[in-house]
Design a protein around this motif. Structure first.
Motif, PDB file in Angstrom:
ATOM      1  N   LEU A 332     -47.703 -13.124  87.941  1.00  0.00           N
ATOM      2  CA  LEU A 332     -46.392 -12.706  87.068  1.00  0.00           C
ATOM      3  C   LEU A 332     -46.518 -10.944  87.049  1.00  0.00           C
ATOM      4  CD1 LEU A 332     -44.460 -13.319  84.814  1.00  0.00           C
ATOM      5  CD2 LEU A 332     -46.277 -13.539  83.350  1.00  0.00           C
ATOM      6  N   LEU A 333     -47.783 -10.352  86.873  1.00  0.00           N
ATOM      7  CA  LEU A 333     -47.812  -9.025  86.835  1.00  0.00           C
ATOM      8  C   LEU A 333     -47.223  -8.324  88.267  1.00  0.00           C
ATOM      9  CD1 LEU A 333     -51.275  -8.166  85.173  1.00  0.00           C
ATOM     10  CD2 LEU A 333     -48.900  -7.989  84.281  1.00  0.00           C
ATOM     11  N   GLY A 334     -47.628  -9.108  89.232  1.00  0.00           N
ATOM     12  CA  GLY A 334     -47.092  -8.542  90.498  1.00  0.00           C
ATOM     13  C   GLY A 334     -45.430  -8.649  90.633  1.00  0.00           C
ATOM     14  N   GLY A 335     -44.745  -9.800  89.953  1.00  0.00           N
ATOM     15  CA  GLY A 335     -43.431  -9.688  90.034  1.00  0.00           C
ATOM     16  C   GLY A 335     -42.921  -8.798  89.256  1.00  0.00           C
ATOM     17  N   VAL A 336     -43.508  -8.407  88.274  1.00  0.00           N
ATOM     18  CA  VAL A 336     -42.845  -7.136  87.256  1.00  0.00           C
ATOM     19  C   VAL A 336     -43.282  -5.982  87.926  1.00  0.00           C
ATOM     20  CG1 VAL A 336     -43.459  -6.025  85.213  1.00  0.00           C
ATOM     21  CG2 VAL A 336     -43.545  -8.521  84.931  1.00  0.00           C
ATOM     22  N   LEU A 337     -44.095  -5.711  88.807  1.00  0.00           N
ATOM     23  CA  LEU A 337     -44.429  -4.610  89.445  1.00  0.00           C
ATOM     24  C   LEU A 337     -43.436  -4.431  90.633  1.00  0.00           C
ATOM     25  CD1 LEU A 337     -46.092  -1.928  90.114  1.00  0.00           C
ATOM     26  CD2 LEU A 337     -47.433  -3.399  91.662  1.00  0.00           C
ATOM     27  N   GLY A 338     -43.116  -5.313  91.131  1.00  0.00           N
ATOM     28  CA  GLY A 338     -42.141  -5.643  92.344  1.00  0.00           C
ATOM     29  C   GLY A 338     -40.623  -5.123  91.693  1.00  0.00           C
ATOM     30  N   CYS A 339     -40.555  -5.556  90.520  1.00  0.00           N
ATOM     31  CA  CYS A 339     -39.132  -5.346  89.986  1.00  0.00           C
ATOM     32  C   CYS A 339     -38.934  -3.687  89.707  1.00  0.00           C
ATOM     33  CB  CYS A 339     -38.878  -5.931  88.566  1.00  0.00           C
ATOM     34  SG  CYS A 339     -38.712  -7.687  88.834  1.00  0.00           S
ATOM     35  N   TYR A 340     -39.965  -3.137  89.332  1.00  0.00           N
ATOM     36  CA  TYR A 340     -40.190  -1.561  89.119  1.00  0.00           C
ATOM     37  C   TYR A 340     -40.452  -0.684  90.333  1.00  0.00           C
ATOM     38  CZ  TYR A 340     -39.218  -2.630  84.063  1.00  0.00           C
ATOM     39  OH  TYR A 340     -38.591  -3.001  82.858  1.00  0.00           O
ATOM     40  N   VAL A 361     -53.263  -5.555  91.148  1.00  0.00           N
ATOM     41  CA  VAL A 361     -52.757  -7.137  91.029  1.00  0.00           C
ATOM     42  C   VAL A 361     -53.328  -7.876  92.246  1.00  0.00           C
ATOM     43  CG1 VAL A 361     -50.863  -8.365  91.787  1.00  0.00           C
ATOM     44  CG2 VAL A 361     -50.758  -6.220  90.163  1.00  0.00           C
ATOM     45  N   ILE A 362     -53.585  -7.339  93.476  1.00  0.00           N
ATOM     46  CA  ILE A 362     -53.972  -8.102  94.599  1.00  0.00           C
ATOM     47  C   ILE A 362     -55.354  -8.406  94.112  1.00  0.00           C
ATOM     48  CG2 ILE A 362     -54.997  -7.979  96.980  1.00  0.00           C
ATOM     49  CD1 ILE A 362     -52.201  -5.862  97.553  1.00  0.00           C
TER      50      ILE A 362
END
Length: 604
Positions: A332-340, A361-362
């Protein structure tokens, strides 16, 4: 990463060329000015116009902005800034007045729109207003003053009491309403007037936003001029010549020679010695560049010490992952990071932060897979179950793993402390001794707990651990005595000083156990996720309205748990690095390298 070696340079030239040489050095932008007061040489050396900063912040905060002007012959910086600050002050006052009027309207509206008669026409009698609950209506029968119920709601009575003087606070079981002397119609008119004035002020701000670029340009020029004046104040003038001392990266000495030859000034350079206090300039490695951000959060390392950036980068990511302990949260945090991700591209700080976040995240995803937690759900019998190698519910294994990571962290800190200046052999002996004590104590505890299973009837592992612990104890004492003897403190005083550092054994024990928080916080995060899942599923299986309640529990519970896990991961991840690790790593405290440079006018 490493700390850039610096040389101390003394620049000399004719006093007539002072302005030209200073301008050359400022445009070169690779020097750090040395102040007479070394403690203040690392302080900020640029002075920005406080009013200009406030005006810029105000104008940039507008919802709409005009096209910025880059050139305007009639631009007056002081007048424009003053106009912006005047609009800001008027906006604040108007918004405060409007808020008060709106509150007064909300208070007066239930009573209706009425005008107070002149006091002299009614014998100086006045109206006093009370909002009385229905349940306390009996209190009206005990009043001796004239009163009247002028309105009512489902729960309240609107009561007016008539008296020449303010009634006693105990007249009714409620405090009186302060409605003021203005009728509702007048308050509504004031509200309209203030809203219109507010619109005009917003429009004035909108018109002033076209000068944002010119204000920034003016402030940059002023900053450059102020920095140059500061450098001029550090120059020593004597006999028609001036001198200025600077710190320069050692690798730039050759190009500085070329600069001096082309601009007709002389200089001498020498390597920084142990008595100097140079600033700290970190040389970022592309893989651990974000570690410099973490090093700057608490304190920069001393120039004569070592650079802990890579260590902070790796261990902070690991600690964050252990505290999060959930692969679902990591995804979920990776998805948020991908958006920004693209939004963070526009600044160097954003680019460094996004790579640090990506590694976190990794690492959290890998750790979450190892402990087998996906939003609090175990992987079951699928292929992910083969990667589930650690069980958070196995308290003994997880505590041993957490303590081992703490021991490893402290051992790395001890040996990293020897990276700076060439350390004496006594310090090497002491640091090796502390590392041996940490490892010996851990393995003694580990083998003693496993002796009844793995090492049944075999005591040699425990004896080896005890021997390593004793050897480290002796090494710390000998190293301390050796160091005291080198300081010519005498035999007896050296022996006494040699035993004092051994008192830190309890500190070593406490710091090692401090890493058990990794297991405790990770277990708490995973347990809360499981608990919220159980509560949600209990409601979902009931159907109907309970289904919606279960979904809300699932969403709200995991949101709160994720927020708490992020906070704990950041706070405690940094704490273990900046307290336990720094105490044993001794990176020292430095001040930043501030280049004597010109700020760019990016829109020219």
């Amino acid at each position: 990463m490493s700390i850039v070696p610096l040389v101390k340079v003394t620049v000399a030239a004719s006093s007539r060329d002072q302005s030209r040489v200073l301008k050359t050095l400022q445009h070169y932008g690779q020097c750090h000015l040395i102040a007479d007061d070394k403690a203040s040489s690392g302080a900020s050396q640029t002075a920005r116009d406080a009013d200009g900063k406030l005006a810029l912040k105000f104008l940039k905060g507008g919802a709409q902005q005009r096209r910025r002007l880059n050139h305007f012959a009639q631009f007056d910086f002081q007048q424009t800034v003053a106009a912006a600050l005047a609009v800001k002050q008027q906006l604040r006052e108007c918004e405060q007045q409007l808020e008060k009027v709106r509150q007064r309207i909300e208070l007066v509206r239930p009573w209706g729109d009425f005008d107070f008669p002149p006091r002299q026409t009614i014998g100086h009698y006045r109206f006093w207003f009370y909002l009385l609950p229905m349940s306390k209506r009996r209190a009206l029968t005990e009043l001796t003053l004239p009163w009247q119920i002028v309105g009512r709601s489902n729960t309240k009575l609107y009561v007016v009491v008539i008296s020449q003087h303010e009634p006693s606070p105990t007249l009714l079981p409620v405090t009186r309403q302060h409605l003021g002397a203005k009728p509702l119609s007048q308050l509504l008119q004031e509200q309209d007037t203030l809203e219109q004035k507010l619109d005009e002020l917003y429009h004035q701000r909108y018109l002033l936003t076209r000068f944002i670029g010119l204000i920034e340009k003016h402030m940059i020029v002023a900053d450059n001029r102020t920095f140059a004046n500061y450098a001029r104040s550090l120059c020593r003038v004597s006999g028609g010549f001036f001198t200025l001392q600077i710190w320069l990266p050692k690798k730039r000495v050759a190009e500085f020679e070329t600069l001096a030859a082309h601009n007709r000034f002389a200089f001498t350079a020498r390597t920084a010695n142990a008595e100097d206090l140079p600033p700290t300039l970190l040389a970022p490695n592309k893989w651990f560049k974000s570690g410099a951000l973490l090093a700057g959060v608490y304190q920069l390392p001393s120039y004569h010490a070592w650079d802990p950036s890579a260590h902070l980068y790796l261990f902070f990511s690991l600690f964050f992952a252990m505290i999060l302990s959930d692969a679902g949260y990591a995804l979920l945090l990776g998805g948020v990071l991908g958006c920004y991700w693209r939004r963070l591209e526009h600044s160097a700080l954003g680019r460094d932060l996004r790579w640090l976040a990506a590694v976190m995240v990794i690492t959290a995803l890998a750790w979450g897979i190892l402990v087998g937690s996906y939003f609090g759900v175990s992987p079951g019998n699928g292929w992910l179950s083969h990667l589930h190698l650690l069980d958070l519910d196995n308290y003994q294994i997880m505590m041993q793993l957490s303590v081992f990571i703490g021991v490893l962290h402290i051992v790395v800190a001890n040996f990293s402390a020897l990276k700076g200046e060439i350390a004496p052999r006594s310090k090497w002996l002491s640091k090796a001794g502390w590392s041996a004590m940490a490892l010996g104590g851990f393995f003694w505890w580990l083998f003693a707990g496993l002796s009844h299973t793995v090492f049944a009837n075999e005591l040699w592992p425990v004896w080896c651990a005890q021997g390593l612990l004793a050897l480290g104890f002796v090494a710390v004492g000998v190293g301390s005595v050796w160091r005291s003897l080198n300081d010519n403190q005498g035999w007896w005083r050296s022996l006494a000083n040699g035993f004092l550092p051994l008192l830190n054994s309890s500190k070593l024990f406490g710091d090692t156990l401090s890493y058990m928080r990794l297991f405790a916080l990770g277990l708490a995060s995973a347990s809360l996720a499981v608990t919220f899942n159980q509560l949600a599923m209990h409601n979902i299986h009931q159907g109907g309205l309970a289904l919606a309640g279960g979904l809300l529990i699932l969403l709200f519970g995991h949101s709160v748990n994720l927020l708490l896990a992020i906070m704990a991961g950041v706070v405690h991840g940094l704490r273990l690095n900046f307290i336990e690790f720094y105490n044993w790593g001794e990176p020292g405290e430095g001040y930043p390298f501030v280049p004597f440079s010109c700020r760019d006018l990016s829109y020219e």
